[in-house]
Each structure stands twice: as C-alpha cells, then as structure tokens.
Design a protein around this motif. Sequence first.
Motif, PDB file in Angstrom:
ATOM      1  N   ALA A   1      -6.445   3.301   7.738  1.00  9.53           N
ATOM      2  CA  ALA A   1      -6.210   3.455   9.178  1.00  9.53           C
ATOM      3  C   ALA A   1      -7.125   4.513   9.790  1.00  9.53           C
ATOM      4  N   SER A   2      -7.571   5.466   8.976  1.00  4.28           N
ATOM      5  CA  SER A   2      -8.477   6.515   9.469  1.00  4.28           C
ATOM      6  C   SER A   2      -9.811   5.950   9.926  1.00  4.28           C
ATOM      7  N   LYS A   3     -10.154   4.764   9.487  1.00  2.00           N
ATOM      8  CA  LYS A   3     -11.402   4.130   9.947  1.00  2.00           C
ATOM      9  C   LYS A   3     -11.299   3.766  11.419  1.00  2.00           C
ATOM     10  N   ALA A   4     -10.084   3.429  11.871  1.00  4.36           N
ATOM     11  CA  ALA A   4      -9.869   3.091  13.286  1.00  4.36           C
ATOM     12  C   ALA A   4      -9.479   4.311  14.106  1.00  4.36           C
ATOM     13  N   VAL A   5      -8.762   5.241  13.482  1.00  6.46           N
ATOM     14  CA  VAL A   5      -8.301   6.462  14.152  1.00  6.46           C
ATOM     15  C   VAL A   5      -8.729   7.639  13.271  1.00  6.46           C
ATOM     16  N   PRO A   6      -9.950   8.152  13.470  1.00  6.83           N
ATOM     17  CA  PRO A   6     -10.534   9.132  12.549  1.00  6.83           C
ATOM     18  C   PRO A   6      -9.721  10.391  12.268  1.00  6.83           C
ATOM     19  N   ARG A   7      -8.982  10.917  13.210  1.00 12.83           N
ATOM     20  CA  ARG A   7      -8.263  12.177  12.963  1.00 12.83           C
ATOM     21  C   ARG A   7      -6.785  11.947  12.651  1.00 12.83           C
ATOM     22  N   LEU A   8      -6.485  10.797  12.098  1.00 12.45           N
ATOM     23  CA  LEU A   8      -5.110  10.441  11.741  1.00 12.45           C
ATOM     24  C   LEU A   8      -4.618  11.359  10.628  1.00 12.45           C
ATOM     25  N   GLY A   9      -3.382  11.823  10.738  1.00  9.54           N
ATOM     26  CA  GLY A   9      -2.810  12.709   9.732  1.00  9.54           C
ATOM     27  C   GLY A   9      -1.728  12.020   8.925  1.00  9.54           C
ATOM     28  N   VAL A  10      -1.449  12.570   7.766  1.00 13.33           N
ATOM     29  CA  VAL A  10      -0.455  11.977   6.871  1.00 13.33           C
ATOM     30  C   VAL A  10       0.946  12.013   7.490  1.00 13.33           C
TER      31      VAL A  10
ATOM     32  N   LEU B   1       0.820  -1.212   0.000  1.00 15.65           N
ATOM     33  CA  LEU B   1       0.000   0.000   0.000  1.00 15.65           C
ATOM     34  C   LEU B   1       0.854   1.262   0.000  1.00 15.65           C
ATOM     35  N   THR B   2       0.342   2.312  -0.622  1.00 21.51           N
ATOM     36  CA  THR B   2       0.976   3.631  -0.579  1.00 21.51           C
ATOM     37  C   THR B   2       0.569   4.320   0.728  1.00 21.51           C
ATOM     38  N   PRO B   3       1.324   5.329   1.157  1.00 18.70           N
ATOM     39  CA  PRO B   3       0.920   6.059   2.366  1.00 18.70           C
ATOM     40  C   PRO B   3      -0.515   6.611   2.304  1.00 18.70           C
ATOM     41  N   PRO B   4      -0.978   7.189   1.169  1.00 17.71           N
ATOM     42  CA  PRO B   4      -2.377   7.643   1.147  1.00 17.71           C
ATOM     43  C   PRO B   4      -3.381   6.487   1.323  1.00 17.71           C
ATOM     44  N   GLU B   5      -3.073   5.314   0.772  1.00 17.64           N
ATOM     45  CA  GLU B   5      -3.952   4.157   0.966  1.00 17.64           C
ATOM     46  C   GLU B   5      -3.948   3.717   2.426  1.00 17.64           C
ATOM     47  N   ILE B   6      -2.777   3.743   3.050  1.00 16.21           N
ATOM     48  CA  ILE B   6      -2.662   3.393   4.469  1.00 16.21           C
ATOM     49  C   ILE B   6      -3.456   4.390   5.313  1.00 16.21           C
ATOM     50  N   LEU B   7      -3.317   5.668   5.014  1.00 14.40           N
ATOM     51  CA  LEU B   7      -4.053   6.712   5.730  1.00 14.40           C
ATOM     52  C   LEU B   7      -5.552   6.487   5.624  1.00 14.40           C
ATOM     53  N   ALA B   8      -6.046   6.230   4.426  1.00 17.12           N
ATOM     54  CA  ALA B   8      -7.488   6.032   4.223  1.00 17.12           C
ATOM     55  C   ALA B   8      -8.004   4.848   5.043  1.00 17.12           C
TER      56      ALA B   8
END
Length: 124
Positions: free
Chosen positions: A31-40, A22-29
């Motif tokens: 992981a944000s489901k578990a940690v909603p305010r996660l930043g890049v 996965l690319t970082p943007p895919e990881i962010l998308a």
Amino acid sequence: MGRTTQQKLAIAAVLEDAESPLTPPEILARASKAVPRLGVATVYRALRSLRKEKKIVIVEIPGEPPRYETADRGHHHHFFCHGCRRVFEVPECSAKLAELAPPRFEVLDHEIILYGNCPDCRPA
C-alpha cells in the motif's frame, strides 16, 4: 461505518488484488506504493475498520502472525509453505470430508490448512 480515506482505499485495493492472504507488514509494503508515508498504525486501524464492515477476514495459521484477505472469496482452504512462510489459496474442497468424522457425527463446518513447500521452495 468507518471513514473512507485514501489510506484505507489503498489498503482495501491491496487486499482485493492479493493472490493470497497478507500480513500487516506485507500490506504496508504494497500500500505504501500508492500512499508513500503510510504508517503501520494506519494499516491496523484500516484492517480493524474493514473487518468491522465485514469486507475482510482473518486467516489464522497456528504459530504464525494473522493474515488478511477479502471476505468475498468464497469457501476455500490454505497451503502454508515452510520454506518461504507464504500462504497460498487452495480453491478445491473435497465433498468427502464429512466421511472423515466418526460414525453418527454431524459435520457442520471445517477448516483445512495444508503444510509443505511451494514450488519455489521444494528441494531440486
């Protein structure tokens, strides 16, 4: 070693569950489901820490952004789809690869990337 945070745990879980690198943007998308305010920036920090801990590796496809996968997947190769630009794992590796080297050359390692179209992107 790096500090273990809720964000880092979520990112590690995404990579563990991923079916492909996965690319970082895919990881962010994901992981944000578990940690909603996660930043890049947090994603990149966690990736750097997980790499330092040798828990993940970079998958580099020429001309593409780096992708990441867990380090415990064993020897395998990758398929890059020109259509959707996703990367898929190729689990098999031919034992005859060393025969491709010129005579008297010793093959110590190899990396193979196949290019084409996945089933979703193949022309009908």
